[in-house]
Design an enzyme around this catalytic site. Structure first.
Site, PDB file in Angstrom:
ATOM      1  N   ASP A 112       0.869  -1.242   0.088  1.00  0.00           N
ATOM      2  CA  ASP A 112      -0.027   0.058  -0.066  1.00  0.00           C
ATOM      3  C   ASP A 112       0.854   1.294  -0.012  1.00  0.00           C
ATOM      4  O   ASP A 112       0.550   2.328   0.645  1.00  0.00           O
ATOM      5  CB  ASP A 112      -0.964   0.035   1.337  1.00  0.00           C
ATOM      6  N   LYS A 168       1.728   2.132  -5.154  1.00  0.00           N
ATOM      7  CA  LYS A 168       2.307   1.440  -6.497  1.00  0.00           C
ATOM      8  C   LYS A 168       1.483   1.687  -7.549  1.00  0.00           C
ATOM      9  O   LYS A 168       1.970   2.145  -8.545  1.00  0.00           O
ATOM     10  CB  LYS A 168       2.596  -0.092  -6.051  1.00  0.00           C
ATOM     11  N   GLY A 172      -4.442  -4.341  -3.767  1.00  0.00           N
ATOM     12  CA  GLY A 172      -5.440  -3.277  -4.064  1.00  0.00           C
ATOM     13  C   GLY A 172      -4.981  -2.181  -4.560  1.00  0.00           C
ATOM     14  O   GLY A 172      -4.037  -1.458  -3.646  1.00  0.00           O
ATOM     15  N   HIS A 173      -4.750  -1.809  -5.846  1.00  0.00           N
ATOM     16  CA  HIS A 173      -3.831  -0.630  -6.344  1.00  0.00           C
ATOM     17  C   HIS A 173      -4.983   0.466  -6.780  1.00  0.00           C
ATOM     18  O   HIS A 173      -5.573   0.319  -7.740  1.00  0.00           O
ATOM     19  CB  HIS A 173      -3.132  -1.041  -7.604  1.00  0.00           C
ATOM     20  N   THR A 174      -4.757   1.573  -6.184  1.00  0.00           N
ATOM     21  CA  THR A 174      -5.841   2.709  -6.483  1.00  0.00           C
ATOM     22  C   THR A 174      -5.007   3.862  -7.434  1.00  0.00           C
ATOM     23  O   THR A 174      -4.061   4.238  -7.227  1.00  0.00           O
ATOM     24  CB  THR A 174      -6.010   3.580  -5.106  1.00  0.00           C
ATOM     25  N   GLN A 197       2.097  -6.021  -3.436  1.00  0.00           N
ATOM     26  CA  GLN A 197       2.602  -6.249  -1.793  1.00  0.00           C
ATOM     27  C   GLN A 197       3.839  -5.360  -1.616  1.00  0.00           C
ATOM     28  O   GLN A 197       4.078  -4.434  -2.324  1.00  0.00           O
ATOM     29  CB  GLN A 197       2.732  -7.635  -1.537  1.00  0.00           C
ATOM     30  N   THR A 239      -8.399  -3.607  -0.450  1.00  0.00           N
ATOM     31  CA  THR A 239      -8.908  -4.648  -0.689  1.00  0.00           C
ATOM     32  C   THR A 239     -10.018  -5.068   0.452  1.00  0.00           C
ATOM     33  O   THR A 239     -11.116  -5.467   0.030  1.00  0.00           O
ATOM     34  CB  THR A 239      -7.837  -5.743  -0.809  1.00  0.00           C
ATOM     35  N   THR A 240      -9.734  -4.982   1.559  1.00  0.00           N
ATOM     36  CA  THR A 240     -10.591  -5.469   2.521  1.00  0.00           C
ATOM     37  C   THR A 240     -11.121  -4.305   3.283  1.00  0.00           C
ATOM     38  O   THR A 240     -12.198  -4.604   4.106  1.00  0.00           O
ATOM     39  CB  THR A 240      -9.760  -6.317   3.534  1.00  0.00           C
TER      40      THR A 240
HETATM   41  P1  GDP Z   1      -0.732   0.265  -3.474  1.00  0.00           P
HETATM   42  O1  GDP Z   1      -1.297  -1.252  -3.038  1.00  0.00           O
HETATM   43  O2  GDP Z   1       0.748   0.331  -3.293  1.00  0.00           O
HETATM   44  O3  GDP Z   1      -1.004   0.672  -5.037  1.00  0.00           O
HETATM   45  O4  GDP Z   1      -1.585   1.447  -2.763  1.00  0.00           O
HETATM   46  P2  GDP Z   1      -3.102   1.517  -2.423  1.00  0.00           P
HETATM   47  O5  GDP Z   1      -3.630   2.037  -3.572  1.00  0.00           O
HETATM   48  O6  GDP Z   1      -3.408   0.519  -1.518  1.00  0.00           O
HETATM   49  O7  GDP Z   1      -2.822   2.696  -1.217  1.00  0.00           O
HETATM   50  C1  GDP Z   1      -2.174   3.916  -1.523  1.00  0.00           C
HETATM   51  C2  GDP Z   1      -3.314   5.071  -1.129  1.00  0.00           C
HETATM   52  O8  GDP Z   1      -2.779   6.518  -1.106  1.00  0.00           O
HETATM   53  C3  GDP Z   1      -4.645   4.977  -2.351  1.00  0.00           C
HETATM   54  O9  GDP Z   1      -5.795   5.752  -1.552  1.00  0.00           O
HETATM   55  C4  GDP Z   1      -3.964   6.238  -3.057  1.00  0.00           C
HETATM   56  O10 GDP Z   1      -5.033   6.846  -3.873  1.00  0.00           O
HETATM   57  C5  GDP Z   1      -3.405   7.252  -2.006  1.00  0.00           C
HETATM   58  N1  GDP Z   1      -2.074   7.809  -2.685  1.00  0.00           N
HETATM   59  C6  GDP Z   1      -1.190   7.659  -3.467  1.00  0.00           C
HETATM   60  N2  GDP Z   1      -0.101   8.531  -3.473  1.00  0.00           N
HETATM   61  C7  GDP Z   1      -0.727   9.457  -2.700  1.00  0.00           C
HETATM   62  C8  GDP Z   1      -0.075  10.661  -2.436  1.00  0.00           C
HETATM   63  O11 GDP Z   1       1.074  10.952  -2.830  1.00  0.00           O
HETATM   64  N3  GDP Z   1      -0.750  11.171  -1.532  1.00  0.00           N
HETATM   65  C9  GDP Z   1      -1.817  11.105  -0.905  1.00  0.00           C
HETATM   66  N4  GDP Z   1      -2.536  11.854  -0.080  1.00  0.00           N
HETATM   67  N5  GDP Z   1      -2.391   9.958  -1.276  1.00  0.00           N
HETATM   68  C10 GDP Z   1      -1.782   8.864  -2.273  1.00  0.00           C
HETATM   69  P1  IMO Z   2      -1.020  -4.135  -2.295  1.00  0.00           P
HETATM   70  O1  IMO Z   2      -0.640  -4.882  -3.435  1.00  0.00           O
HETATM   71  C1  IMO Z   2      -0.946  -4.704   2.225  1.00  0.00           C
HETATM   72  C2  IMO Z   2      -1.219  -8.583   3.708  1.00  0.00           C
HETATM   73  C3  IMO Z   2      -2.398  -8.884   4.371  1.00  0.00           C
HETATM   74  C4  IMO Z   2      -1.661 -10.033   5.494  1.00  0.00           C
HETATM   75  C5  IMO Z   2      -0.465 -10.775   4.650  1.00  0.00           C
HETATM   76  C6  IMO Z   2      -0.922 -11.915   4.072  1.00  0.00           C
HETATM   77  O2  IMO Z   2      -2.138  -3.541  -2.145  1.00  0.00           O
HETATM   78  O3  IMO Z   2       0.240  -3.620  -1.485  1.00  0.00           O
HETATM   79  P2  IMO Z   2      -2.511 -12.798   2.021  1.00  0.00           P
HETATM   80  O4  IMO Z   2      -3.884 -12.442   1.689  1.00  0.00           O
HETATM   81  O5  IMO Z   2      -1.604 -12.213   1.056  1.00  0.00           O
HETATM   82  O6  IMO Z   2      -2.152 -14.248   2.328  1.00  0.00           O
HETATM   83  O7  IMO Z   2      -2.232 -11.961   3.371  1.00  0.00           O
HETATM   84  O8  IMO Z   2      -0.230  -9.778   3.716  1.00  0.00           O
HETATM   85  N1  IMO Z   2      -1.169  -8.161   2.502  1.00  0.00           N
HETATM   86  C7  IMO Z   2      -1.348  -6.851   1.984  1.00  0.00           C
HETATM   87  N2  IMO Z   2      -1.100  -5.623   2.695  1.00  0.00           N
HETATM   88  N3  IMO Z   2      -0.977  -4.446   0.683  1.00  0.00           N
HETATM   89  C8  IMO Z   2      -1.249  -5.607  -0.081  1.00  0.00           C
HETATM   90  O9  IMO Z   2      -1.175  -5.344  -1.452  1.00  0.00           O
HETATM   91  C9  IMO Z   2      -1.336  -6.881   0.580  1.00  0.00           C
HETATM   92  N4  IMO Z   2      -1.559  -8.133   0.184  1.00  0.00           N
HETATM   93  C10 IMO Z   2      -1.259  -8.902   1.289  1.00  0.00           C
HETATM   94  O10 IMO Z   2      -2.927  -8.105   4.811  1.00  0.00           O
HETATM   95  O11 IMO Z   2      -1.163  -9.076   6.450  1.00  0.00           O
HETATM   96 MG    MG Z   3      -2.952  -1.420  -1.963  1.00  0.00          MG
END
Ligand code: GDP
Ligand code: IMO
Ligand code: MG
Length: 428
Positions: A14, A17, A41-43, A224, A300-301
């Site tokens: 998170d 990415k 979960g990529h936003t 991850q 994701t969750t």
């Molecule tokens: P990922 O799993 O690495 O793709 O990250 P996630 O999407 O799970 O979580 C990152 C969160 O931060 C998402 O809600 C994005 O929209 C948000 N985000 C990403 N970059 C920035 C940033 O530079 N500033 C802010 N405020 N939000 C960001």
């Molecule tokens: P992105 O790509 C954050 C965490 C779960 C748990 C552990 C194992 O969005 O960064 P799993 O379901 O993979 O067997 O869970 O890994 N986890 C993540 N935490 N971002 C993720 O993906 C994750 N994918 C799995 O919360 O601790």
């Molecule tokens: Mg994520």
């Protein structure tokens, strides 16, 4: 000019990415996922509209061709749901832009049931996403797995499925005491799934080989983060795949382009979802401030993410084991307005200084962080786009990260939107 860019999270996932992949994908011909599954979960935020992708690569809102390599475990239900969402959004031509490897292992219903049953049992909880990731990778390693190619060989699929079904059903019913679904229902469902998946299935390794040979630009999208890597993360509180950049080659079965840049994505502070040690976690008002301002809830969750100060011991370790020398720092804007910031530069454990992550994760659970304090900045960063415009206090914070980790910061992200970046050194 590089031909390949590999994006990896260097914390516990998170890091942002998806946002960075979407931004870099403007200059990439192809974007490839190479590990994990729909636990990700990529936003992406484009023109104020948020899209969360779990399995489809984050290049789909740009013009890139999107590949799902053989290292990914695929839940066909999730794949088809995501395709449906993208179609509804009006994204055209999906069948000619999204290619799924026929060697991907399938996440089937019993994997999800098993994952949930283990998590719901007392003790030993990992805090997984309950998406069946662990059980599917287990089956792959124990050679019981069913792959996408098997969907098109009905007698083989049915025979392998029956074997698995009997074993998993026994475990679920007798050991975990949960109800399951019948195999007949399951077969009808999977015939239909095979039909719907068919247009997307290709020999992804061959496509990538040909495109790389033709000089096309490829972005490899990690899911991850390094601290969730199966071997090098905080085991056993990790995911069941390798999240290191070397997996980009393995999980797509191709040689990476000769000129490939490896970029670690790092949040300006730390978060973690699920169980496991987190030395800089803040269970106080500051932790809540980070969660509220950063909207730190799982993509994701929906679980609230645990929040804390930046742990540079962990990041330096992650960069070392993955061989990464370049960083993109996200969510710097979330720290705006804080008077002072803390950064963890070592741990204390039993009266001794600890400067890296120990293999024994229980030691890390007992370690306490040693902090350096930095002056904060008050400026709104959202309209800044050049390195020169970065406020001095943020400059100091970033310089310290570079010096401590021996890496270079190529990009600073200042908001969730695609355009909110200070691109110090262009990737492609
Ligand atoms: P990922 O799993 O690495 O793709 O990250 P996630 O999407 O799970 O979580 C990152 C969160 O931060 C998402 O809600 C994005 O929209 C948000 N985000 C990403 N970059 C920035 C940033 O530079 N500033 C802010 N405020 N939000 C960001
Ligand atoms: P992105 O790509 C954050 C965490 C779960 C748990 C552990 C194992 O969005 O960064 P799993 O379901 O993979 O067997 O869970 O890994 N986890 C993540 N935490 N971002 C993720 O993906 C994750 N994918 C799995 O919360 O601790
Ligand atoms: Mg994520």
């Amino acid at each position: 000019m590089v031909q390949g860019v590999v994006i990896i999270g260097v914390q516990w996932g998170d890091e942002g990415k998806g946002k960075i992949v979407d931004y870099y994908a403007a200059s990439a011909d192809l974007v490839a996922r190479f590990q994990g599954g729909n636990n990700a979960g990529h936003t992406l935020v484009v023109e104020g509209k948020q899209t969360i992708l779990h399995l489809i690569p984050s290049g789909i809102l740009q013009n890139s061709t999107c590949l799902i390599g053989s290292g990914v475990v695929v839940d066909p239900d999730n794949f088809l749901t995501e395709i449906g969402v993208l179609k509804k959004m009006g994204i055209p031509n999906l069948e000619n832009r999204i290619f799924l490897s026929d060697r991907c292992h399938l996440i089937l219903d019993y994997h999800k049931h098993l994952d949930a049953a283990r998590e719901n049992r007392k003790g030993g909880k990992i805090g997984t996403t309950k998406r069946g990731i662990g059980p599917a990778y287990e089956d792959r390693a124990s050679r019981r797995g069913l792959r996408i190619a098997d969907l098109f060989n009905e007698s083989v699929f049915e025979a392998k499925l029956k074997e698995n079904w009997d074993e998993k059903n026994f475990l679920l019913k007798e050991f975990y005491g949960v109800e399951t679904v019948s195999m007949d229902q399951f077969m009808t469902k999977y015939r239909e799934i095979a039909r719907q998946l068919k247009p997307f299935i290709r020999d992804v390794a061959q496509i990538l080989h040909d495109e790389v040979s033709a000089g096309k630009k490829v972005l490899y999208e990690g899911a991850q983060g390094v601290l969730l890597d199966m071997d090098y993360g905080t085991y056993p509180y990790v995911t069941s795949s390798h999240t290191l950049p070397s997996q980009a080659a393995l999980g797509t079965a191709t040689r990476l382009p000769k000129d490939t840049l490896f970029v670690g994505i790092m949040k300006a502070y730390s978060t973690r979802v699920g169980e496991g040690p987190f030395p800089t976690e803040l269970n106080d008002a500051m932790g809540q401030r980070l969660r509220d301002t950063g909207h730190e809830f799982g993509a994701t969750t929906g679980r609230p993410r645990r929040c804390g100060w930046l742990d540079l011991v962990a990041v330096r370790y992650a960069l070392r084991v993955s061989g990464i020398k370049n960083l993109a720092v996200t969510k710097a804007d979330v720290l705006s307005g804080l008077k002072e910031l803390k950064v963890c530069t070592s741990y204390q454990l039993d009266g001794k200084k600890l400067e890296t992550l120990p293999a024994d994760t229980s030691l890390l659970s007992r370690a306490t962080p040693v902090y350096e304090t930095f002056e904060g900045w008050g400026e709104d960063l959202s309209q800044l786009h050049s390195a020169n415009s970065i406020p001095n206090a943020l400059k100091n914070y970033l310089r310290f990260i570079e010096d401590f980790t021996g890496s270079k910061i190529n990009l600073v992200s200042t908001g969730a939107g695609r355009e909110a970046v200070i691109d110090i050194q262009k990737a492609f």
